[in-house]
Design an enzyme around this catalytic site. Sequence first.
Site, short mmCIF file in Angstrom:
data_model
loop_
_atom_site.label_atom_id
_atom_site.label_comp_id
_atom_site.label_asym_id
_atom_site.label_seq_id
_atom_site.Cartn_x
_atom_site.Cartn_y
_atom_site.Cartn_z
CG ASP A 83 -1.96 1.02 1.24
OD1 ASP A 83 -2.38 1.72 0.29
OD2 ASP A 83 -2.50 1.45 2.40
C1 SPV Z 1 -7.07 1.88 4.02
O1 SPV Z 1 -7.98 1.00 4.09
O2 SPV Z 1 -6.38 1.79 2.88
C2 SPV Z 1 -6.72 3.06 4.75
C3 SPV Z 1 -6.99 3.03 6.16
O3 SPV Z 1 -6.26 3.94 4.36
S1 SPV Z 1 -5.66 2.52 6.85
O4 SPV Z 1 -4.94 1.21 6.70
O5 SPV Z 1 -5.71 2.42 8.23
O6 SPV Z 1 -4.45 3.39 6.53
MG MG Z 2 -5.46 3.74 2.30
#
Ligand code: SPV
Ligand code: MG
Length: 328
Positions: A83
């Site tokens: 991510d």
């Molecule tokens: C996501 O679900 O990608 C988010 C929330 O941005 S978090 O994983 O808490 O950053």
């Molecule tokens: Mg996110």
Amino acid sequence: MCLDQILEVRIMFSKTFVHNEKRVSLLKELIRKRGFVKVLEVHNGLSALIVDNFQLVEKGRTLSFDGLWESSLTDSASKGLPDIEVVSHDSRLDTINQILEVTGKPMIVDGDTGGDVNHFEYLVKRLIRAGVSMVIIEDKVFPKRNSLVDTKQSLEDQNIFAEKIRRGVQVKQKRAFMIVARLESLIAGETVADALRRAKIFLSAGADGIMIHSKSSTPSEILEFAKKYYQLPKKLIKNKVLVCAPTTYNTITADELAKAGFQVIIYANHMLRSAYTAMEKTCEIILLNDRSFEVNVVCGPVASLFEVTGLLAITQKENEQHDKSKQT
Ligand code: SPV
Ligand code: MG
């Protein structure tokens, strides 16, 4: 609530077609009508079908989720990627369209940092065209790192981020589509006061709401933020929404968060995390037993997949047709 109190679990496989123009405004209407909404993460057509259709009837009340969260974490992870904004907007839109095609509930898209101002303008146009109701962008430097990971988090210059919001608001014009500014001050080790200062700037730039994010194990800092947020000048927060994602501070209930003033409560990654665990368990059981018999306890019947994807309905129609042609 304990599971034996549940009287009935209903899975409604009504594939109602919702026109994109109507779908964009669904979320705003729901918030206005109900006061707050509960939104669950989805990462592909199947997970979205489950959330879209799932209903619980408990003590005469029907419980269901109000909307879908298209998460950057779980969209990336579903594609086997980290991510870090490495998944392009095109690829995210593939997932978004896949989900919108088979569901009817409003969708909130996790827009990461939104890219630069120009990228964000394009993103807003594309999301509105697709039928999305809200995009949330976070005030971190591109390319961001997931907020829950243990690393140094860099906040974006407030003026650059405010300009991004302003440009997005110009593109969406007066449409019901919402652009929400996600504050990462607490994630970056800053204070509630810093988050509030940034909230004022982004609301003045035209944001339709604020998401305050936290990775604390207790809700105290987001509750403190909410209290102070509601002390801001009325004209700044009128008709705006306050959003949170109680992933780490998850002992607080949605009802309690709503009482503290949150209108959008996002369960941000739970469908993929639970699927991940079930899939690992499946690998383990088949390898340990050298056959798949024992894994039946964690696997649903294939008929569930036939039903949720509409195959049962198709074969039913085909069988009826077949019976009719036999009679004639
Ligand atoms: C996501 O679900 O990608 C988010 C929330 O941005 S978090 O994983 O808490 O950053
Ligand atoms: Mg996110």
